[in-house]
Scaffold this active site. Sequence first.
Site, PDB file in Angstrom:
ATOM      1  N   LYS A  74      -0.082  -6.498   3.547  1.00 50.11           N
ATOM      2  CA  LYS A  74       1.278  -6.906   3.158  1.00 50.11           C
ATOM      3  C   LYS A  74       2.314  -5.945   3.724  1.00 50.11           C
ATOM      4  O   LYS A  74       3.365  -6.370   4.223  1.00 50.11           O
ATOM      5  CB  LYS A  74       1.369  -6.998   1.624  1.00 50.11           C
ATOM      6  CG  LYS A  74       0.673  -8.236   1.073  1.00 50.11           C
ATOM      7  CD  LYS A  74       0.450  -8.212  -0.437  1.00 50.11           C
ATOM      8  CE  LYS A  74      -0.407  -9.424  -0.828  1.00 50.11           C
ATOM      9  NZ  LYS A  74      -0.792  -9.464  -2.257  1.00 50.11           N
TER      10      LYS A  74
ATOM     11  N   GLN B 284      -0.098  -6.146  -7.480  1.00 50.71           N
ATOM     12  CA  GLN B 284      -1.350  -6.725  -6.991  1.00 50.71           C
ATOM     13  C   GLN B 284      -2.320  -6.958  -8.152  1.00 50.71           C
ATOM     14  O   GLN B 284      -2.565  -6.064  -8.962  1.00 50.71           O
ATOM     15  CB  GLN B 284      -1.974  -5.783  -5.946  1.00 50.71           C
ATOM     16  CG  GLN B 284      -3.226  -6.317  -5.278  1.00 50.71           C
ATOM     17  CD  GLN B 284      -2.987  -7.550  -4.415  1.00 50.71           C
ATOM     18  OE1 GLN B 284      -1.922  -7.722  -3.826  1.00 50.71           O
ATOM     19  NE2 GLN B 284      -3.977  -8.428  -4.354  1.00 50.71           N
TER      20      GLN B 284
ATOM     21  N   ASP C 177       6.019 -13.536  -6.332  1.00 49.15           N
ATOM     22  CA  ASP C 177       4.716 -14.181  -6.516  1.00 49.15           C
ATOM     23  C   ASP C 177       4.846 -15.507  -7.276  1.00 49.15           C
ATOM     24  O   ASP C 177       3.911 -16.312  -7.276  1.00 49.15           O
ATOM     25  CB  ASP C 177       3.798 -13.278  -7.351  1.00 49.15           C
ATOM     26  CG  ASP C 177       2.842 -12.445  -6.516  1.00 49.15           C
ATOM     27  OD1 ASP C 177       2.405 -12.929  -5.463  1.00 49.15           O
ATOM     28  OD2 ASP C 177       2.523 -11.326  -6.955  1.00 49.15           O
TER      29      ASP C 177
HETATM   30  N1  GUN Z   1      -4.329 -11.113  -6.016  1.00 47.00           N
HETATM   31  C1  GUN Z   1      -4.863 -12.136  -5.301  1.00 47.00           C
HETATM   32  N2  GUN Z   1      -3.899 -12.941  -4.814  1.00 47.00           N
HETATM   33  C2  GUN Z   1      -2.728 -12.420  -5.239  1.00 47.00           C
HETATM   34  C3  GUN Z   1      -1.379 -12.793  -5.047  1.00 47.00           C
HETATM   35  O1  GUN Z   1      -1.038 -13.802  -4.412  1.00 47.00           O
HETATM   36  N3  GUN Z   1      -0.457 -11.988  -5.625  1.00 47.00           N
HETATM   37  C4  GUN Z   1      -0.796 -10.889  -6.350  1.00 47.00           C
HETATM   38  N4  GUN Z   1       0.184 -10.168  -6.901  1.00 47.00           N
HETATM   39  N5  GUN Z   1      -2.039 -10.515  -6.554  1.00 47.00           N
HETATM   40  C5  GUN Z   1      -2.998 -11.277  -5.989  1.00 47.00           C
END
Ligand code: GUN
Length: 298
Positions: free
Chosen positions: A55, A99, A122
């Site tokens: 990211k 995350q 998100d």
């Molecule tokens: N863990 C797995 N996929 C995601 C996501 O799209 N966002 C976040 N914050 N954590 C994740």
Amino acid sequence: MASAALIDGKAFAAGLRARIAEGAAAFAHQAARQPGLAVVLVGDDPASQVYVGAKARACAEVGIASFEHRLPADTSEAALLSLIERLNQDEAVDGILVQMPLPGGLDEAAIIAAISPDKDVDGFHVLNAGRLSVGQPGFIPCTPLGCLMLLKDRLGDLAGMEAVVIGRSNIVGKPMAQLLLAANCTVTIAHSRTRDLAQVVRRADIVIAAVGRPEMVRADWIKPGATVIDVGINRLPPEEGKAKGRLVGDVAFAEVAEVAGAITPVPGGVGPMTIAVLLRNTLEAAHRHAGLPLPEGL
Ligand code: GUN
């Protein structure tokens, strides 16, 4: 011989990232700052570390400032909440991503609830989930929005189509179903307790597989010509002499490709879309934060 067209998520995501880079440059010119994304990782889960690193790199490539916060696994809920409050107030931060999964002992729902809904790129906050379900503008979870973009690119107008979503998670299945409903599909959400899943899936023009079970969806479940979107990323046990097993989706790709009209591969299908949409949502958050309209094509 496979007859299905391949839906190239990798190429679509690259095009989307190029449009985001243009949008981020125009934003920086107008707002005299870059869009900013704060990424919070608690603990040392190896997969999460890989995602968070990816990211940060993706942000840099499109001209989004990323602020990484890596906290130890024994971080208290109070400390994490106080970091989120600081990020909520920080004018340089347009989007906040914590995350998941969080280490045991931290209440994920409480952490998500603490993120400002205006920075919830998100789309996990209940306010954004509610907005999606009643058709108000808000942030939409990245993976399902990426799937919808691929579907619209492939099929155009989705109105009247039968869509079956396999999986009912808050991150993928439920928001995916809401998006397809908003696009005027007839939507079924199937899950682990669905009776005769194969029969349910057989009526679908659009199949979204998001269950996390390797190669579960078989060729005889698929209506000929259907469009199949595979959200699963599963690693099989290593074959003899290999260090790592193969990555496969929730769909038995080779056999389903004989029947489907179009299908996403794993890897290279939905996966690359998730981070691209995260960047898109961050750019949208920045525009809203600055009171500017989001450019076309995003
Ligand atoms: N863990 C797995 N996929 C995601 C996501 O799209 N966002 C976040 N914050 N954590 C994740």
